[in-house]
Design an enzyme around this catalytic site. Structure first.
Site, PDB file in Angstrom:
ATOM      1  N   SER A 112       0.823  -1.212   0.000  1.00 30.86           N
ATOM      2  CA  SER A 112       0.000   0.000   0.000  1.00 30.86           C
ATOM      3  C   SER A 112       0.858   1.264   0.000  1.00 30.86           C
ATOM      4  CB  SER A 112      -0.963   0.007   1.183  1.00 30.86           C
ATOM      5  OG  SER A 112      -0.268  -0.228   2.373  1.00 30.86           O
ATOM      6  N   SER A 113       2.029   1.234   0.652  1.00 28.42           N
ATOM      7  CA  SER A 113       2.869   2.437   0.706  1.00 28.42           C
ATOM      8  C   SER A 113       3.390   2.785  -0.691  1.00 28.42           C
ATOM      9  CB  SER A 113       4.071   2.220   1.622  1.00 28.42           C
ATOM     10  OG  SER A 113       3.653   1.722   2.845  1.00 28.42           O
ATOM     11  N   ALA A 115       2.035   1.836  -3.564  1.00 29.28           N
ATOM     12  CA  ALA A 115       0.909   2.194  -4.439  1.00 29.28           C
ATOM     13  C   ALA A 115       0.466   3.629  -4.167  1.00 29.28           C
ATOM     14  CB  ALA A 115      -0.244   1.216  -4.236  1.00 29.28           C
ATOM     15  N   ASP A 156       7.946  -3.244  -5.919  1.00 32.54           N
ATOM     16  CA  ASP A 156       6.545  -2.888  -5.656  1.00 32.54           C
ATOM     17  C   ASP A 156       6.162  -1.592  -6.381  1.00 32.54           C
ATOM     18  OD1 ASP A 156       8.413  -1.724  -3.995  1.00 32.54           O
ATOM     19  OD2 ASP A 156       7.404  -2.218  -2.130  1.00 32.54           O
TER      20      ASP A 156
END
Ligand code: MEV
Length: 325
Positions: A112-113, A115, A156
């Protein structure tokens, strides 16, 4: 002139190659259909206002002149440091109001970080009509992650930008999209939150104390990634399952397994999965398994019975995109 834009970016799942990727070996990552949305709009006041309702953050404020300075709560760290890096490289001509919304919980380890950082920079650059290439977007987001986490391969970030399934080498030296169909994948969440920085440090310590042995393990993981790349393209799920099991054994020897992960991994294997492994830093978060379609239901049930949560996740999701401009 634009006043408001919204961008979204997908989360990710590491398929093969975690940890070794930090030491220069390749990995394979797929973007998942759970996205983070970041809306940015210009405001008159010379400050930033950040709201992340799902992280219990409402209207966190800072003057533009103080961005990146002083105490920064962890809930807004990636956004504030991302803003700082964007401003330092380009410019931030006005104050900004930022609101985030997520399809998924930050606890799953879906990235999530990364993204949120990617969606933020995409939304900002669109708002200020500053066309960034994917590589430029990668570079500013990767810097943000390194400023905060100190270590990380950037896989990521690449998944959030390029989407799909990619073959990746640390720092974005190689980012190669792989053309493959939908995967017979089941994901099990252990309900244990993993701390990536701690696990990366732990593997680093093990490496420094046992350079010869751990180098061999990294190199074997690298070989598995190369084989997996070929087998993914030919959709050899049985062969890929075996590679998952070998990769898992090697990750265990790096000390990043956990009882909770093993319970779910063995549950899947015992019910006829092709193979199973942890995904990401280890220590908790999620495991993944390739399984015959006929076993999907029973494996999901068994994951729940063993204390995990079976997650419905679609792979090869679209990379960062503008939702509204
Ligand atoms: C964490 O999800 C995967 C690691 O390889 C870290 C990284 O590549 O940044 C452990």
């Amino acid at each position: 002139m634009l006043n408001k834009t919204i961008a979204s970016a997908p989360g990710k799942l590491m398929l093969f190659g975690e940890h070794a990727v930090i030491y220069g070996y390749p990995c394979i990552v797929t973007a998942v259909n759970q996205r983070i949305y970041v809306s940015v709009n210009k405001i008159k006041e010379k400050k930033i206002i950040i709201s992340a309702p799902q992280l219990n953050t409402q209207e966190y404020q800072k003057d533009l002149s103080k961005i990146g300075k002083g105490d920064i709560p962890k809930e807004v760290k990636f956004i504030e440091i991302g803003l700082k890096n964007y401003r330092n490289k380009y410019s931030l001509p006005t104050g900004i109001n930022i609101v985030t919304k997520s399809d998924f919980s930050s606890k799953f380890g879906f990235g999530s970080s990364s993204a949120v950082t990617v969606a933020l920079i995409k939304a900002l650059s669109t708002l200020f009509e500053n066309k960034l290439s994917k590589k430029e977007l990668f570079s500013i987001c990767y810097k943000t992650v390194l400023d905060i986490q100190k270590a990380g391969s950037g896989f990521d970030i690449a998944a959030a930008i390029w989407g799909g399934t990619i073959y990746f080498i640390s720092g974005g030296k190689v980012i190669k999209p792989l053309r493959i169909g939908e995967m017979p994948l089941v994901v099990g969440y252990t309900k244990v939150k993993a701390d990536t920085s701690t696990l990366v440090r732990k593997v680093g310590d093990l490496y420094r104390e046992n350079k010869k042995e751990i180098s061999i393990i990294f190199s074997l993981i690298g070989d598995i990634v190369l084989k997996a790349k070929v087998k993914l393209i030919s959709q050899d799920w049985k062969g890929l399952g075996k590679l998952m099991d070998i990769n898992q054994g090697l990750l265990e020897s790096l000390g990043v397994g956990s009882i909770e992960l093993s319970k779910l991994i063995y549950a899947a294997r015992s019910l006829g999965a092709y193979g199973a492994k942890l995904s990401g830093a280890g220590g908790g978060d999620c495991m993944i398994t390739f399984t015959p379609n006929t076993k999907f239901g029973s494996i999901k049930k068994e994951i729940t019975k063993k204390g995990g949560v079976a997650l419905d996740v679609k792979t090869h999701a679209e990379g960062v995109k503008i939702e509204k401009a």
